[in-house]
Design a protein around this motif. Structure first.
Motif, PDB file in Angstrom:
ATOM      1  N   LYS A 211       0.813  -1.203   0.000  1.00 42.16           N
ATOM      2  CA  LYS A 211       0.000   0.000   0.000  1.00 42.16           C
ATOM      3  C   LYS A 211       0.844   1.249   0.000  1.00 42.16           C
ATOM      4  O   LYS A 211       1.649   1.454   0.893  1.00 42.16           O
ATOM      5  N   PRO A 212       0.704   2.127  -0.991  1.00 44.20           N
ATOM      6  CA  PRO A 212       1.463   3.372  -1.004  1.00 44.20           C
ATOM      7  C   PRO A 212       0.962   4.337   0.042  1.00 44.20           C
ATOM      8  O   PRO A 212      -0.225   4.418   0.307  1.00 44.20           O
ATOM      9  N   GLU A 213       1.880   5.053   0.646  1.00 45.15           N
ATOM     10  CA  GLU A 213       1.526   6.056   1.631  1.00 45.15           C
ATOM     11  C   GLU A 213       2.357   7.298   1.385  1.00 45.15           C
ATOM     12  O   GLU A 213       3.472   7.234   0.938  1.00 45.15           O
ATOM     13  N   THR A 214       1.816   8.433   1.736  1.00 44.82           N
ATOM     14  CA  THR A 214       2.577   9.673   1.638  1.00 44.82           C
ATOM     15  C   THR A 214       3.007  10.157   2.999  1.00 44.82           C
ATOM     16  O   THR A 214       3.856  11.008   3.118  1.00 44.82           O
ATOM     17  N   GLU A 215       2.387   9.597   4.041  1.00 46.81           N
ATOM     18  CA  GLU A 215       2.797   9.976   5.382  1.00 46.81           C
ATOM     19  C   GLU A 215       2.386   8.884   6.347  1.00 46.81           C
ATOM     20  O   GLU A 215       1.548   8.051   6.063  1.00 46.81           O
ATOM     21  N   ILE A 216       2.973   8.901   7.522  1.00 46.28           N
ATOM     22  CA  ILE A 216       2.596   7.958   8.574  1.00 46.28           C
ATOM     23  C   ILE A 216       1.453   8.552   9.365  1.00 46.28           C
ATOM     24  O   ILE A 216       1.556   9.694   9.837  1.00 46.28           O
ATOM     25  N   LYS A 217       0.350   7.825   9.482  1.00 41.70           N
ATOM     26  CA  LYS A 217      -0.828   8.379  10.152  1.00 41.70           C
ATOM     27  C   LYS A 217      -0.853   7.956  11.613  1.00 41.70           C
ATOM     28  O   LYS A 217      -1.181   6.819  11.916  1.00 41.70           O
ATOM     29  N   PRO A 218      -0.501   8.856  12.547  1.00 43.78           N
ATOM     30  CA  PRO A 218      -0.442   8.474  13.941  1.00 43.78           C
ATOM     31  C   PRO A 218      -1.799   8.097  14.507  1.00 43.78           C
ATOM     32  O   PRO A 218      -1.910   7.353  15.448  1.00 43.78           O
ATOM     33  N   GLU A 219      -2.888   8.652  13.891  1.00 43.12           N
ATOM     34  CA  GLU A 219      -4.215   8.370  14.444  1.00 43.12           C
ATOM     35  C   GLU A 219      -4.705   6.977  14.069  1.00 43.12           C
ATOM     36  O   GLU A 219      -5.697   6.501  14.584  1.00 43.12           O
ATOM     37  N   THR A 220      -4.014   6.321  13.130  1.00 44.03           N
ATOM     38  CA  THR A 220      -4.459   5.004  12.684  1.00 44.03           C
ATOM     39  C   THR A 220      -4.038   3.939  13.686  1.00 44.03           C
ATOM     40  O   THR A 220      -2.873   3.832  14.024  1.00 44.03           O
ATOM     41  N   LYS A 221      -4.955   3.161  14.121  1.00 39.49           N
ATOM     42  CA  LYS A 221      -4.645   2.077  15.044  1.00 39.49           C
ATOM     43  C   LYS A 221      -4.286   0.840  14.241  1.00 39.49           C
ATOM     44  O   LYS A 221      -5.101   0.351  13.462  1.00 39.49           O
ATOM     45  N   ILE A 222      -3.069   0.379  14.418  1.00 38.10           N
ATOM     46  CA  ILE A 222      -2.577  -0.732  13.591  1.00 38.10           C
ATOM     47  C   ILE A 222      -2.969  -2.049  14.237  1.00 38.10           C
ATOM     48  O   ILE A 222      -2.524  -2.383  15.334  1.00 38.10           O
ATOM     49  N   LYS A 223      -3.805  -2.798  13.540  1.00 36.47           N
ATOM     50  CA  LYS A 223      -4.229  -4.111  14.026  1.00 36.47           C
ATOM     51  C   LYS A 223      -4.060  -5.116  12.901  1.00 36.47           C
ATOM     52  O   LYS A 223      -4.999  -5.416  12.166  1.00 36.47           O
ATOM     53  N   PRO A 224      -2.852  -5.611  12.713  1.00 33.66           N
ATOM     54  CA  PRO A 224      -2.637  -6.556  11.608  1.00 33.66           C
ATOM     55  C   PRO A 224      -3.415  -7.835  11.820  1.00 33.66           C
ATOM     56  O   PRO A 224      -3.497  -8.350  12.921  1.00 33.66           O
ATOM     57  N   GLU A 225      -3.996  -8.320  10.723  1.00 32.26           N
ATOM     58  CA  GLU A 225      -4.750  -9.562  10.789  1.00 32.26           C
ATOM     59  C   GLU A 225      -3.981 -10.728  10.207  1.00 32.26           C
ATOM     60  O   GLU A 225      -4.402 -11.856  10.271  1.00 32.26           O
ATOM     61  N   VAL A 226      -2.858 -10.435   9.545  1.00 32.75           N
ATOM     62  CA  VAL A 226      -2.076 -11.492   8.912  1.00 32.75           C
ATOM     63  C   VAL A 226      -0.953 -11.908   9.834  1.00 32.75           C
ATOM     64  O   VAL A 226      -0.134 -11.098  10.210  1.00 32.75           O
ATOM     65  N   GLY A 227      -0.909 -13.160  10.221  1.00 35.53           N
ATOM     66  CA  GLY A 227       0.145 -13.657  11.084  1.00 35.53           C
ATOM     67  C   GLY A 227       0.894 -14.763  10.410  1.00 35.53           C
ATOM     68  O   GLY A 227       0.885 -14.908   9.206  1.00 35.53           O
ATOM     69  N   VAL A 228       1.534 -15.588  11.200  1.00 34.60           N
ATOM     70  CA  VAL A 228       2.347 -16.658  10.620  1.00 34.60           C
ATOM     71  C   VAL A 228       1.506 -17.689   9.898  1.00 34.60           C
ATOM     72  O   VAL A 228       2.009 -18.465   9.106  1.00 34.60           O
ATOM     73  N   GLU A 229       0.164 -17.678  10.201  1.00 37.28           N
ATOM     74  CA  GLU A 229      -0.660 -18.661   9.517  1.00 37.28           C
ATOM     75  C   GLU A 229      -0.957 -18.270   8.081  1.00 37.28           C
ATOM     76  O   GLU A 229      -1.462 -19.055   7.311  1.00 37.28           O
ATOM     77  N   GLY A 230      -0.686 -17.046   7.680  1.00 35.98           N
ATOM     78  CA  GLY A 230      -0.916 -16.601   6.312  1.00 35.98           C
ATOM     79  C   GLY A 230       0.065 -17.239   5.351  1.00 35.98           C
ATOM     80  O   GLY A 230       1.019 -17.890   5.744  1.00 35.98           O
ATOM     81  N   GLU A 231      -0.195 -17.045   4.072  1.00 36.85           N
ATOM     82  CA  GLU A 231       0.680 -17.596   3.048  1.00 36.85           C
ATOM     83  C   GLU A 231       1.555 -16.507   2.451  1.00 36.85           C
ATOM     84  O   GLU A 231       1.119 -15.379   2.274  1.00 36.85           O
ATOM     85  N   ALA A 232       2.795 -16.854   2.132  1.00 34.86           N
ATOM     86  CA  ALA A 232       3.712 -15.910   1.495  1.00 34.86           C
ATOM     87  C   ALA A 232       3.406 -15.845   0.001  1.00 34.86           C
ATOM     88  O   ALA A 232       2.738 -16.713  -0.549  1.00 34.86           O
ATOM     89  N   PRO A 233       3.879 -14.810  -0.684  1.00 32.70           N
ATOM     90  CA  PRO A 233       3.677 -14.724  -2.135  1.00 32.70           C
ATOM     91  C   PRO A 233       4.330 -15.898  -2.856  1.00 32.70           C
ATOM     92  O   PRO A 233       5.156 -16.615  -2.294  1.00 32.70           O
ATOM     93  N   ASN A 234       3.949 -16.050  -4.107  1.00 29.21           N
ATOM     94  CA  ASN A 234       4.465 -17.160  -4.909  1.00 29.21           C
ATOM     95  C   ASN A 234       5.836 -16.800  -5.473  1.00 29.21           C
ATOM     96  O   ASN A 234       5.986 -16.550  -6.664  1.00 29.21           O
ATOM     97  N   LEU A 235       6.826 -16.767  -4.603  1.00 33.41           N
ATOM     98  CA  LEU A 235       8.175 -16.375  -4.994  1.00 33.41           C
ATOM     99  C   LEU A 235       9.018 -17.593  -5.357  1.00 33.41           C
ATOM    100  O   LEU A 235       8.706 -18.723  -4.954  1.00 33.41           O
ATOM    101  N   ARG A 236      10.112 -17.327  -6.084  1.00 38.01           N
ATOM    102  CA  ARG A 236      11.121 -18.365  -6.357  1.00 38.01           C
ATOM    103  C   ARG A 236      12.484 -17.790  -5.998  1.00 38.01           C
ATOM    104  O   ARG A 236      13.277 -17.426  -6.890  1.00 38.01           O
ATOM    105  N   PRO A 237      12.776 -17.673  -4.696  1.00 38.89           N
ATOM    106  CA  PRO A 237      14.055 -17.070  -4.262  1.00 38.89           C
ATOM    107  C   PRO A 237      15.232 -17.851  -4.840  1.00 38.89           C
ATOM    108  O   PRO A 237      15.247 -19.084  -4.816  1.00 38.89           O
ATOM    109  N   GLN A 238      16.241 -17.121  -5.323  1.00 35.38           N
ATOM    110  CA  GLN A 238      17.320 -17.793  -6.039  1.00 35.38           C
ATOM    111  C   GLN A 238      18.597 -16.974  -6.050  1.00 35.38           C
ATOM    112  O   GLN A 238      18.574 -15.749  -5.911  1.00 35.38           O
ATOM    113  N   HIS A 239      19.714 -17.684  -6.202  1.00 39.50           N
ATOM    114  CA  HIS A 239      21.004 -17.081  -6.499  1.00 39.50           C
ATOM    115  C   HIS A 239      21.305 -17.355  -7.960  1.00 39.50           C
ATOM    116  O   HIS A 239      21.125 -18.472  -8.442  1.00 39.50           O
ATOM    117  N   VAL A 240      21.798 -16.331  -8.665  1.00 42.92           N
ATOM    118  CA  VAL A 240      22.199 -16.494 -10.056  1.00 42.92           C
ATOM    119  C   VAL A 240      23.718 -16.510 -10.106  1.00 42.92           C
ATOM    120  O   VAL A 240      24.379 -15.647  -9.517  1.00 42.92           O
TER     121      VAL A 240
END
Length: 797
Positions: A267-296
């Motif tokens: 999510k793009p932001e232009t400033e940090i909103k102090p009034e926003t209460k941060i309550k993340p719903e995604v924890g370790v039970e979530g899934e990571a993106p479909n990445l293919r981490p690699q060394h070339v």
């Protein structure tokens, strides 16, 4: 080779830290350390996973790591303040700002919300801000033309660029119409991608990257837009059940609260909103993106090395060798973290080595270091001058705006305001990073390079400034080369004088070794080669010291020593194979027969056996060879007997090139008319006269000791005067220049013995297990038939 993380790398690592097995959401913060000037390490206790460490290096990297620098004895002020505000708190969010190289880590502690902000673009910074977005403390306080990063100031994010995740055709056409560069440079700079990803976008779109941006069509823009969406699609797939959000869904479903899942969008932001209460719903039970981490990987200086780390596949690297990892954090740690520790060890080793050096050696080391710096400066200034010319039009427009403002009487503060307005019409104005009113210069960033420009000069004159620096450093480089040459001459002169004055000051330093009863030498490449003296010692070498990874040499004719190269599992160079071949033929019956050359071959240790076929008998000193053989033809016979005076003082023998490498005095021996005892006495007398100390020579190289280094049979000397290190020696069809004599003859070091003991031990087969396994080069091979070889070794000399 990659030096820092790209915006896509940051997006991938933030996605992993926000959800999935590598998530640090709800992790408890422990102690915080600052092991290096620009690096901090945060101890974490991750829910259901245990302890971990988050390493952050300003301007370079952020990831979980197992490669940890040693903690300083006394903590600095910055990590102590971080402990005060963050220790015991819990991480509630990890976000990326607007596809930029900025990471915001939200932390709750005792009901108080703070943000740890990491800037991964050059020069980089790490800051802690409070709930009102006010800076508590930055790692590096900075004052720039439009940003102040100091305690008490309100933190302002850099001006946002267009995110490639949300780009539209119209955005591309607008940027192309304003650009004076080609398409690939415009994509790289305006959309925060960098060179590698910009070229990948052009390749996927099928667009000529060198095409001028102003000539780009709407069709080109559409193809590039689709290529961007395709390239970054792995970052947009989330763990929201079976369905992942697409880019279109991100645009049509904006979130008004930071409760949106970090894995669902960046999510793009232009400033940090102090009034926003941060309550993340995604924890370790979530899934990571479909990445293919690699060394070339690619071949660098003859060795396959990793040069890039990526979160997903790129078509431009389709033909390269790759190594895949279970997570992008692990891939980053193996690339950046491991390399950082290796660099520390190299610095420690260099410092330790410097302490043991003499005056001239230390001076030479410093001069060589200066030479490398001058060469880097030459390359750097050449590149900057070329960059100025490459961006000629943009820089010319920028200088025109600044000079126009100054000529009408505007102050520098007013010019800063003008530049903010000019950014909309002059793309080069966006590149200004600093203004220095005292010198009338501006610092701009083009193609990732920081360039200082004098507004009173033209574009060619500014470029000429860098070319003048190139000339200056070229002169310094020439001076450094001359100084290095003078230092080496002084070292050689001192070494020669030291040997001349040694006289009775030379002291014998001799140890007992397990290999003394055999024939042996150390190759010019540092490999240890041992051979038997007769049937008994051949049998002993075979039973006690021959390993599967070793190589065995033998002549075509019977009556040769069992010659073994102790490879230690490393690849054996051709020069060592040649020396071992010459050793085998020179100490064989060929010498006694008066031959001047002979043939031999080598096999792997596993091909040598004492087990005959049914009904056959293998006598002592004979072995069975099975499989292919690798031949050396017409190897010239010849050995050298030398004196080693540095560290351990002793007589050494073997192939000329090997003895020349390690000996301080060398006499070459060829087949001739003197028997073994006579030639040994002759060599002893020559060395006693040369060193002017018969007593010392007798201690380290008595006739009996020299006889053990001379082949059985009749011999002669190639020269009646021994050669010394530093003198040119002609032999084997070419000139060789031996290395310099060590300046300290009475040094207590024992380099060769230390190498033996480190790699091979004191005499047991088990102690040869130190080195890593490697491949063995092969020469011409034989027909693979089984053959019995006799290694009588002749009469013990």
């Amino acid at each position: 080779m990659k030096q820092d993380m790209s915006s896509a790398d940051v997006a991938a690592v933030v996605a992993e830290l926000s959800a999935g097995p590598k998530s640090i959401i709800d992790a408890k913060i422990g102690k915080i350390y600052q092991p290096a000037n620009e690096e901090i390490r945060i101890n974490l206790y991750v829910f259901h996973q245990g302890r971990d460490n988050l390493v952050i290096e300003a301007g370079k990297r952020i990831h979980l790591s197992k490669y940890l620098r040693a903690s300083p004895t006394l903590p600095q002020a910055f990590p102590m303040l971080l402990r005060k505000y963050l220790m015991g708190g819990r991480i509630v969010s990890v976000e990326q700002h607007d596809f930029d190289r900025i990471v915001k880590i939200g932390i709750e502690r005792a009901g108080v919300h703070s943000n740890l902000i990491v800037e991964l673009f050059a020069p980089g910074n790490i800051l802690i801000v409070d709930s009102e977005n006010r800076i508590i403390l930055p790692m590096n306080p900075v004052t720039m033309k439009d940003r102040r990063l100091r305690s008490g100031e309100i933190y302002e994010l850099p001006e946002a660029q267009i995110s490639p995740l949300k780009v539209k055709d119209s955005d591309l056409m607008k940027e192309f119409s304003r650009s004076t560069s080609d398409i690939v440079r415009t994509v790289a700079t305006r959309f925060n991608l960098g060179g590698v990803l910009a070229e990948e976008v052009c390749a996927r779109a099928g667009i000529d990257k060198s095409k001028p941006s102003k000539e780009a069509t709407e069709e080109d823009a559409s193809m590039i837009c689709n290529a961007m969406h395709d390239l970054f699609s792995p970052l947009l797939m989330t763990g929201a059940g079976e369905k992942g959000l697409t880019e279109a869904e991100i645009e049509t479903e904006p979130k008004s609260d930071i409760e949106s899942k970090p894995k669902t969008e960046i999510k793009p932001e232009t400033e940090i909103k102090p009034e926003t209460k941060i309550k993340p719903e995604v924890g370790v039970e979530g899934e990571a993106p479909n990445l293919r981490p690699q060394h070339v990987k690619k071949e660098i200086k003859g060795k396959l090395e990793t040069f890039d780390v990526l979160p997903f596949d790129l078509t431009r690297y389709s033909g390269f060798e790759k190594e895949y990892f279970d997570s992008f954090n692990t891939a980053l740690d193996e690339f950046f973290g491991k390399k950082a520790l290796e660099q520390i060890e190299e610095v420690k080793a260099a410092k330790k080595k410097e302490k043991t050096l003499g005056v001239y050696e230390r001076r030479l080391l410093q001069q060589e270091g200066s030479l490398k710096k001058f060469e880097k400066e030459i390359e750097k200034n050449n590149t900057l001058a070329e960059t100025v010319y490459a961006n000629y039009q943009g820089i010319e427009e920028l200088l025109s705006v600044l000079n126009g403002a100054r000529s009408t009487g505007y102050s520098w503060d007013e010019i800063r305001s003008i530049l903010k307005q000019a950014k909309k019409t002059v793309p080069a104005a966006q590149k200004i990073t600093n203004i220095d009113p005292r010198t009338g210069t501006v610092t701009v960033n083009f193609d990732g390079k920081s360039i200082s420009l004098d507004i009173r000069k033209t574009v060619p004159q500014n470029a000429q400034e860098y070319y003048e620096k190139v000339k200056k450093f070229n002169k310094k480089k020439d001076g450094a080369l001359k100084a290095i040459e003078d230092t080496r001459k002084a070292m050689e002169k001192k070494a020669v004088a030291k040997v001349a004055k040694a006289g009775r000051k030379l002291r014998a330093s001799r140890k007992k070794h397990w290999y003394d009863r055999f024939r042996w030498f150390v190759s010019s490449d540092g490999f240890f080669i041992v051979g038997g003296r007769d049937a008994d010692t051949n049998e002993e070498i075979f039973k006690k010291y021959l390993e599967k990874r070793d190589l065995v040499f033998h002549t075509q004719t019977p009556g040769a020593p069992l010659t073994v190269i102790k490879t230690g599992g490393e690849e054996v160079p051709e020069s060592t194979l040649q020396e071992a071949a010459q050793f085998a033929v020179s100490y064989s019956s060929l010498w006694k027969a008066g031959h001047f050359s002979g043939d031999c071959y080598w096999v792997k240790a596993e091909q040598v056996s004492k087990t005959p076929e049914s009904g056959e008998y293998v006598k002592k000193g004979a072995f069975i060879i099975r499989g292919e053989r690798n031949y050396f033809k017409d190897i010239p016979l010849g050995v050298a007997v030398g004196l080693e005076l540095k560290g351990e003082t002793r007589v050494i023998g073997g192939p000329v090139s090997a003895v020349r490498k390690h000996g301080d005095y060398i006499l070459e021996v060829v087949p001739g008319a003197f028997n073994q005892n006579d030639i040994s006495k002759k060599i002893y007398r020559i060395y006693a006269d040369e060193l002017n100390d018969p007593r010392f020579v007798k201690q380290i190289a008595s006739p009996d000791q020299i006889a053990m280094m001379v082949p059985p049979g009749e011999s002669d000397l190639k020269s009646q005067k021994p050669k010394r290190k530093g003198e040119k020696i002609k032999g084997e069809g070419e000139e060789h220049e031996s290395q310099e004599v060590e300046t300290e003859l009475e040094d207590n070091g024992d380099e060769i013995e230390k190498e033996f003991e480190k790699n091979f031990g004191k005499g047991t087969k088990e102690e040869f297990e130190e080195k890593l396994a490697g491949k063995i080069p092969e020469n011409k091979t034989g027909d693979g038939k089984e053959e019995k070889m006799e290694l009588h070794g002749g009469k013990k000399a």
